[in-house]
Design an enzyme around this catalytic site. Structure first.
Site, short mmCIF file in Angstrom:
data_model
loop_
_atom_site.label_atom_id
_atom_site.label_comp_id
_atom_site.label_asym_id
_atom_site.label_seq_id
_atom_site.Cartn_x
_atom_site.Cartn_y
_atom_site.Cartn_z
N HIS A 187 1.23 -1.17 0.12
CA HIS A 187 -0.08 0.05 0.04
C HIS A 187 0.72 1.10 -0.15
CE1 HIS A 187 -3.44 2.43 0.54
NE2 HIS A 187 -2.91 3.18 1.44
N LEU A 222 -10.51 -3.01 3.59
CA LEU A 222 -9.79 -2.65 2.79
C LEU A 222 -8.33 -2.09 3.51
CD1 LEU A 222 -8.81 -1.25 -0.10
CD2 LEU A 222 -10.36 0.77 0.42
N ASP A 223 -7.24 -2.27 2.99
CA ASP A 223 -5.91 -1.74 3.52
C ASP A 223 -5.85 -2.02 5.09
OD1 ASP A 223 -5.19 -1.12 0.98
OD2 ASP A 223 -5.98 0.69 1.11
N GLN A 224 -6.50 -3.06 5.63
CA GLN A 224 -6.46 -3.29 7.02
C GLN A 224 -5.94 -4.54 7.69
OE1 GLN A 224 -7.81 -0.55 9.55
NE2 GLN A 224 -7.64 0.57 7.47
#
Length: 278
Positions: A187, A222-224
């Site tokens: 990311h 999402l992105d976690q």
């Protein structure tokens, strides 16, 4: 036959765990080459990575460990053979190119089984390294339909890990569940800041003084997912969003390749949406 294997152990913390594990290895006439351990005092959980050499009776070794250690113990014995990956890409080449070059010159010890793209832009680059490239286009397909085709192509190669090298599509929950803690994403920001799209524009508008990149396992948020590796570089008011993006690409490729190397050497424990790296 003498082999090398890695023993990964995690369990509720207790007195004498290291002694119990190493004594069992000794009884099995296994030589300990390297050993690292960590205790998370907040969760009272113990982690240990042990590199072993010898003649293995895997079933008996794991049974002895299970009998001697706390009830909720997880033990895995992993061979040291070269791992296989499939790389997913869209259009950006910097992370993919870095992995291809490091693999070509031996800096990454991995078999790149295939590269799969939802666009065809990177085919020529991949094929220069004599690696198969497959186009699995998302056009005129729902996300579920596309991810199903993607998973079918991936499974042809039975990879140990799937690497998202700037793959710019959100994967559906069924896909994620198919490969738990096996999909590594890069990311382009220092998570949890600036999630989602256009992080450099977000960072520029906020006037940040550092920008970074985060490699993590994906999950359904999402992105976690559990964070594996992060790094940052300094920027200042002279950087616009484009300059931040150029600088950020260098961080992205470095962080992704380091995270991949940790995974390839079985150094990552995932526990409660966090990682312990030994």
């Amino acid at each position: 036959m003498i082999e090398k294997k890695i023993l990964l152990t995690d369990c509720p913390d207790d007195k004498g765990l290291i002694a119990k594990i190493t004594n069992i290895c000794y009884k099995h006439q296994l030589n300990i080459l390297h050993n690292n351990e960590f205790v998370d005092f907040e969760t009272k959980h113990f982690f240990m990575r042990t590199e072993l050499e010898g003649i293995f009776n895997e079933a008996t070794l794991l049974e002895d460990l299970k009998y001697s250690l706390p009830e909720e113990t997880n033990c895995r014995l992993i061979g040291t053979q070269r791992k296989r990956i499939v790389i997913l890409v869209t259009k950006e080449a910097h992370c993919l190119g870095d992995i291809l070059m490091k693999n070509y010159y031996g800096a990454l010890d991995v078999e790149i089984a295939a590269v799969i793209g939802n666009h065809d832009n990177l085919r020529e680059l991949v094929e220069r390294f004599n690696i198969p490239f497959h186009l699995v286009s998302h056009e005129n397909l729902t996300r579920v339909e596309h991810d199903k085709l993607l998973a079918e192509k991936i499974d042809e190669y039975t990879p140990d890990y799937i690497v998202l090298a700037k793959y710019m599509r959100v994967l559906n929950p069924e896909f994620v569940a198919r490969y738990p803690n096996r999909v590594i994403n890069i990311h382009h920001s220092f998570l949890p800041a600036f999630i989602g799209a256009k992080p450099y524009q977000q960072a520029y508008k906020r006037g940040v003084k550092i920008i970074g990149a985060t490699a993590h396992f994906i999950n359904n948020e999402l992105d976690q997912g559990p964070i594996i590796m992060q790094n940052v570089i300094n920027v200042d008011h002279t950087y616009n969003a484009e300059a931040m993006m150029r600088a950020g690409r260098d961080v992205e490729k470095t962080v992704l390749s380091r995270a991949l190397d940790l995974a390839l050497h079985d150094r990552i424990f995932v526990y409660k949406n966090k990682t312990v790296v030994l």
